[in-house]
Write a protein that holds these residues in place. Structure first.
Motif, PDB file in Angstrom:
ATOM      1  N   ASP A  55       2.008  -9.932  -9.217  1.00  0.00           N
ATOM      2  CA  ASP A  55       3.304 -10.501  -9.570  1.00  0.00           C
ATOM      3  C   ASP A  55       4.430  -9.962  -8.700  1.00  0.00           C
ATOM      4  O   ASP A  55       5.513 -10.529  -8.670  1.00  0.00           O
ATOM      5  N   GLN A  56       4.170  -8.875  -7.970  1.00  0.00           N
ATOM      6  CA  GLN A  56       5.189  -8.329  -7.068  1.00  0.00           C
ATOM      7  C   GLN A  56       4.513  -7.511  -5.973  1.00  0.00           C
ATOM      8  O   GLN A  56       3.396  -7.029  -6.157  1.00  0.00           O
ATOM      9  N   PRO A  57       5.184  -7.342  -4.831  1.00  0.00           N
ATOM     10  CA  PRO A  57       4.607  -6.527  -3.759  1.00  0.00           C
ATOM     11  C   PRO A  57       4.434  -5.072  -4.217  1.00  0.00           C
ATOM     12  O   PRO A  57       5.199  -4.574  -5.034  1.00  0.00           O
ATOM     13  N   GLN A  58       3.433  -4.434  -3.647  1.00  0.00           N
ATOM     14  CA  GLN A  58       3.179  -3.022  -3.920  1.00  0.00           C
ATOM     15  C   GLN A  58       3.693  -2.207  -2.743  1.00  0.00           C
ATOM     16  O   GLN A  58       3.628  -2.646  -1.590  1.00  0.00           O
ATOM     17  N   PRO A  59       4.207  -1.007  -2.999  1.00  0.00           N
ATOM     18  CA  PRO A  59       4.746  -0.193  -1.904  1.00  0.00           C
ATOM     19  C   PRO A  59       3.642   0.366  -1.004  1.00  0.00           C
ATOM     20  O   PRO A  59       2.475   0.434  -1.389  1.00  0.00           O
ATOM     21  N   ALA A  60       4.046   0.765   0.187  1.00  0.00           N
ATOM     22  CA  ALA A  60       3.111   1.414   1.110  1.00  0.00           C
ATOM     23  C   ALA A  60       2.525   2.651   0.437  1.00  0.00           C
ATOM     24  O   ALA A  60       3.154   3.271  -0.421  1.00  0.00           O
ATOM     25  N   GLY A  61       1.307   3.003   0.822  1.00  0.00           N
ATOM     26  CA  GLY A  61       0.662   4.187   0.267  1.00  0.00           C
ATOM     27  C   GLY A  61      -0.841   4.069   0.309  1.00  0.00           C
ATOM     28  O   GLY A  61      -1.399   3.118   0.857  1.00  0.00           O
ATOM     29  N   ASP A  62      -1.499   5.056  -0.265  1.00  0.00           N
ATOM     30  CA  ASP A  62      -2.960   5.080  -0.364  1.00  0.00           C
ATOM     31  C   ASP A  62      -3.359   4.568  -1.742  1.00  0.00           C
ATOM     32  O   ASP A  62      -2.789   5.000  -2.756  1.00  0.00           O
ATOM     33  N   TYR A  63      -4.362   3.692  -1.770  1.00  0.00           N
ATOM     34  CA  TYR A  63      -4.815   3.077  -3.016  1.00  0.00           C
ATOM     35  C   TYR A  63      -6.320   3.242  -3.152  1.00  0.00           C
ATOM     36  O   TYR A  63      -7.063   3.087  -2.180  1.00  0.00           O
ATOM     37  N   LEU A  64      -6.770   3.553  -4.367  1.00  0.00           N
ATOM     38  CA  LEU A  64      -8.194   3.615  -4.658  1.00  0.00           C
ATOM     39  C   LEU A  64      -8.708   2.210  -4.922  1.00  0.00           C
ATOM     40  O   LEU A  64      -8.040   1.408  -5.589  1.00  0.00           O
TER      41      LEU A  64
END
Length: 85
Positions: free
Chosen positions: A22-31
């Motif tokens: 529903d919205q963009p996710q911020p930069a970063g590391d994701y599992l």
């Protein structure tokens, strides 16, 4: 049937949006979890990916809520490729 879950970490250097978000996710590391089922042959075992989930928010982000969102591996690969450019 034998199943397994493997977990990887993906890194985004800029905000990203996957189908169904529903919205963009911020930069970063994701599992990312990959659920797989075994396909047993006469001399070997192969694994078929049956589901994938991304953990939100990113690793290291403090939040009172965490969730696992189903994604398609192809959409994730496309978003990572776009991020690299």
């Amino acid at each position: 049937m034998t199943t397994r879950t493997t977990q990887t970490t993906v890194a985004f250097s800029s905000p990203f949006l996957l189908p169904g978000f529903d919205q963009p996710q911020p930069a970063g590391d994701y599992l990312v979890d990959h659920d797989e089922e075994a396909i047993e042959g006469p001399s070997h075992i192969a694994w078929l990916r049956v589901a994938a989930f991304i953990h939100l928010p990113a690793v290291g982000v403090r939040s009172t809520t965490r969730r696992m969102v189903p994604i398609t591996p192809g959409d994730l690969d496309a978003a990572l490729e776009k991020d690299r450019k």
